[in-house]
Design an enzyme around this catalytic site. Structure first.
Site, PDB file in Angstrom:
ATOM      1  N   GLY A 252       1.407   2.139   6.275  1.00 61.45           N
ATOM      2  CA  GLY A 252       1.871   2.943   5.149  1.00 61.45           C
ATOM      3  C   GLY A 252       2.494   4.255   5.585  1.00 61.45           C
ATOM      4  O   GLY A 252       3.490   4.707   5.007  1.00 61.45           O
ATOM      5  N   ASP A 253       1.933   4.878   6.618  1.00 62.04           N
ATOM      6  CA  ASP A 253       2.477   6.142   7.122  1.00 62.04           C
ATOM      7  C   ASP A 253       3.882   5.940   7.666  1.00 62.04           C
ATOM      8  O   ASP A 253       4.772   6.777   7.468  1.00 62.04           O
ATOM      9  CB  ASP A 253       1.589   6.703   8.224  1.00 62.04           C
ATOM     10  CG  ASP A 253       0.135   6.837   7.818  1.00 62.04           C
ATOM     11  OD1 ASP A 253      -0.122   7.110   6.630  1.00 62.04           O
ATOM     12  OD2 ASP A 253      -0.743   6.657   8.682  1.00 62.04           O
TER      13      ASP A 253
END
Length: 296
Positions: A252-253
């Site tokens: 997600g980052d």
């Protein structure tokens, strides 16, 4: 162009064989800074705002951040604290974490309000997360949010909710929405939002963030279809390609890094989503949170 990412970089230990651990550095907002640095032009500046100690591992962390081309001038030094640490356990490409961060130096990153204001001067984008808020005491959360609200920059926020970092779910809900209130861009994940706020669908998540004052919302959906709102335009985006992950740490980052880098360079939302998917696809096929820049 200048981006400032705010949060905690930690010491990461991941499996390197029976009874062996590989040491690295990572953390949600640092991971996103890493991918922003890789994907933005070299003329752009990417700075990290945090706090580390005076110890040897802190010095190594600062060297690592600087060698990646990420600015360390916004990182303060605490006289007695040290970085937090976490260990990753992997099963079928999915990860679980064990943390030691209660006395982390990064919990003091918002102690100096003048430093926050100076660090945000000249920024085009400031990025922070729900974890950034969670590690701070309530008065320091207020100080950080005030500095973000006063900054002459766009603010991007990933709610990134970790209940174990909060007193209870009510406190987490309150501060996540306080964070949203100072943001121009929100990047929530539907699974976390429905578990925490009871959202029935991504539209409910997007609506709640818009009501908080966010103008650009992209509701991520764990590899499924995404919903985006940019001003008055509402768009549905298909899921990315299905892959068998090696390690989902940082997925997600890295998506956020790809998405924000594209938006900063003038891409529309659809192009930015595609760039986010492409970045995350590379990351989940690589062990650890950080893929070397030359591989992106």
């Amino acid at each position: 162009m200048r981006v400032v990412s705010v949060g905690e970089c930690m010491v990461e230990l991941s499996g390197a064989g029976p009874g062996l651990w590989r040491q690295a550095f990572a953390g949600d907002t640092f991971n996103t800074a890493w991918y922003l640095r890789a994907l933005l032009p070299q003329t752009a500046r990417v700075d990290y705002l945090s706090c580390v100690g005076q110890d040897q591992i802190s010095r190594k962390m600062l060297d690592f951040i600087g060698e990646a081309g990420i600015g360390t001038g916004c990182i303060t030094r605490h006289p007695t604290r040290a970085p937090g640490l976490y260990m990753i356990d992997l099963k079928d490409g999915e990860r679980s974490f064990t943390y030691w961060r209660d006395s982390s130096a990064a919990r003091c990153l918002a102690d100096d309000e003048d430093h926050l204001a100076r660090s945000f001067l000249g920024a085009d984008l400031i990025y922070f997360s729900g974890i950034t808020l969670a590690i701070l005491s309530p008065d320091r959360r207020r100080a950080l949010l005030a500095a973000l609200a006063a900054a002459d920059a766009k603010v991007a926020f990933d709610s990134n909710m970790r209940l174990r970092l909060w007193k209870d779910a009510g406190e987490m809900r309150e501060w996540i929405m306080r964070g949203a209130a100072v943001a121009d861009i929100a990047l929530p994940s539907f699974d976390e939002e429905t578990a925490t706020f009871g959202d029935s669908d991504p539209q409910a998540t997007a609506r709640r963030y818009r009501e908080a004052g966010v103008t650009e919302v992209l509701v991520k959906n764990g590899g499924g279809p995404m919903l985006g709102i940019d001003g008055d335009a509402v768009q549905d985006f298909p899921p990315g390609a299905r892959l068998e992950p090696v390690d989902t740490t940082g997925a997600g980052d890295s998506f956020n890094g790809g998405y924000l880098a594209a938006r900063l360079q003038g891409a529309d939302m659809a192009e930015a989503v595609a760039r986010g998917h492409a970045t995350a696809a590379r990351v989940i096929m690589h062990p650890g949170a950080l893929v070397p820049h030359e591989m992106l």
